[in-house]
Design an enzyme around this catalytic site. Structure first.
Site: not given
Ligand code: NAD
Length: 471
Positions: A278, A205-206, A244, A200, A202
């Site tokens: 990341c 569902v998020g 994270e 879903g 973010g």
């Molecule tokens: P993102 O933050 O756009 O999305 C991550 C998840 O959050 C997705 O499932 C998304 O649908 C959900 N989401 C989006 N908006 C939301 C909301 N308002 N409420 C709840 N959930 C929501 O990240 P991305 O583009 O999928 O991934 C890349 C990012 O992830 C980079 O910034 C990277 O550094 C980070 N990352 C961090 C780690 C770590 O371990 N620190 C590891 C991998 C990636």
């Protein structure tokens, strides 16, 4: 084309109430390779209710039972190794080399929880008091598109180890990977409702996971901007949170480093997973007197990299996950030029012969100052900034001059000196010489890279609530 039209609730694949459809687009040629029907708020609530019901009995299971469940999970995931790696390569373009290593991390995330359970004391005595480490409750797990299965496996395995139940919302962009993993978990014969998976958006569902009072904890991996929203939304119901998030990790090359080893390592650490990591070491800090030598070494090493189709065994750098991500990386390369940095190698546009996909030229900037946006902001692509320092104290100051603090790297022959530098760095994980991973070591960020830790004992404890019983 893969059609995914089910979510997984209470031990069954069910048709979601949500009707939105999301296209999964190949990053190598823009073909539509799949279509996923996304769940909505009602699906999220149904999944939360199933997890809440399952928690009543699952939270009372013995450690031995949970070890057994984790073994079943491990075997079920192992059986689909080929499919899981292939989906990662095709769906988001993770190079085969990286995707295979990432699959191993998924297995490690399960195995280490089995190992932990064999020795962890759930009833320690502190002072004169018996403390019970009790499962925190229903956990909302929200994951990004990069290394999706690794994150789902390690978070879910930790939840199960602790006696928690879970609702998982993976990135909508990882739906093919998620579908295969869900099939594995379905085969693992875990009790109904222990895990539920709802594809879903973010903000639908998020958001439901972040706000629903029945969710006790959120474990999130993703961008810092979304993590902040989740922390804000979760505060109303005082959720426990593990975040994270992003990084802009420094890699300090000490003047005594063996450059013929340190520079290839630095390139690999910067461009791992095509720079979409990341923990990528995207700021390379070198002594100003070594700039000329290092420039040549960097050029030679980058020229040897293969940018290409992610399923080829010798590909080092695959495409960016989406056109949007490709454009974001291009915009940052242009920004670096506009800010006055100089391109040592790479630059704007696509490598020859790869124009159909989201391929980026691995790019290295010199004449970068740490205050430039390309040195401060997470680009999430194969773009490396070289910054010079005069003294190691200045290197430490530059390394720490960032809002992030996920990882840091140090290369040098004087390991005692490297350890002293490590003590001064503000980062959750510091790697001296090379690139290492320890699935038992805590993982997480200082500053705006995160809150809390995953993996090992600290990771397990973040799913537990201590209850002190004073008699
Ligand atoms: P993102 O933050 O756009 O999305 C991550 C998840 O959050 C997705 O499932 C998304 O649908 C959900 N989401 C989006 N908006 C939301 C909301 N308002 N409420 C709840 N959930 C929501 O990240 P991305 O583009 O999928 O991934 C890349 C990012 O992830 C980079 O910034 C990277 O550094 C980070 N990352 C961090 C780690 C770590 O371990 N620190 C590891 C991998 C990636």
């Amino acid at each position: 084309m893969k059609i995914i039209d089910k979510v997984y609730i209470n031990g069954e694949f069910v048709t979601p109430q949500g009707k939105s459809v999301f296209d999964l687009v190949s990053p190598v040629n823009q073909e539509i390779i799949g279509r996923v029907t996304l769940g909505n708020k009602t699906d999220a609530v149904n999944a939360i209710n199933a997890a809440k019901e399952a928690f009543k009995t699952f939270s009372k299971t013995s450690v031995e039972q949970r070890i057994q469940y984790l073994q079943q999970m491990l075997e079920a995931v192992k059986e689909r190794a080929h499919d899981l790696i292939e989906a990662m390569v095709k769906e988001y373009g993770g190079p085969l080399q990286f995707s295979s290593a990432s699959f191993q991390n998924a297995l490690n995330g399960i195995q280490t929880n089995i190992d932990l359970l064999k020795t962890y004391n759930f009833s320690p005595i502190y002072g004169n008091t018996m403390v019970q480490m009790t499962p925190v409750g229903v956990v909302g797990i929200i994951t990004p598109w990069n290394a999706s299965n690794g994150f789902i496996c390690s978070k879910l395995a930790t939840a199960i180890a602790a006696g928690c139940t879970a609702v998982i919302k993976p990135s909508e962009m990882s739906a093919i990977q998620t579908q295969i993993l869900t099939e594995c978990l379905d085969h693992a014969n875990l009790p109904k409702g222990v895990f539920n998976i709802v594809n879903g958006y973010g903000n639908e569902v998020g958001t439901e996971l972040a706000t629903n009072a029945a969710i006790a904890k959120i474990s999130f991996t993703g961008s810092t901007v979304v993590g902040k929203t989740i922390a804000h939304e979760g505060a109303a119901t005082v959720k426990r949170i593990t975040l994270e998030m992003g990084g802009k990790s420094p890699n300090i090359i000490m003047p005594d480093a063996i450059l013929s080893e340190a520079i290839p390592n630095a390139i690999a650490a910067a461009f791992m997973n095509s720079g979409q990591a990341c923990i990528a070491a995207t700021r390379l800090l070198i002594h100003e007197n070594q700039l000329e030598t290092i420039k040549n070494l960097i050029k030679e090493n980058v020229q040897q990299l293969t940018v290409g189709l992610p399923w080829e065994a010798d590909t080092n750098i695959g495409p960016m996950v989406s056109k949007k991500q490709y454009q974001k990386v291009q915009d940052y390369i242009q920004l670096g030029i506009d800010e006055g940095a100089e391109i040592l190698i790479g630059g704007l546009g696509q490598p020859k012969g790869l124009e159909e996909g989201n391929f980026v030229k691995p790019t290295v900037f010199i004449n970068v100052t740490n205050s430039m946006r390309i040195a401060q902001e997470e680009i999430f692509g194969p773009v490396l900034c070289i910054i010079t320092y005069k003294t190691l104290n200045e290197a430490i100051q530059i390394a720490n001059d960032t809002s992030y603090g996920l990882s840091a790297y140090i290369q040098g022959t004087d390991e005692e000196k490297a350890k002293q530098i490590a003590c001064e760095l503000e980062a959750g994980r510091i790697v001296i010489n090379g690139f290492k991973h320890d699935p038992m070591a805590p993982f997480g960020g200082f500053k705006q890279s995160g809150i809390g830790r995953e993996f090992g004992i600290l990771g397990l404890q973040s799913y537990l609530e201590p209850k002190a019983i004073l008699i």
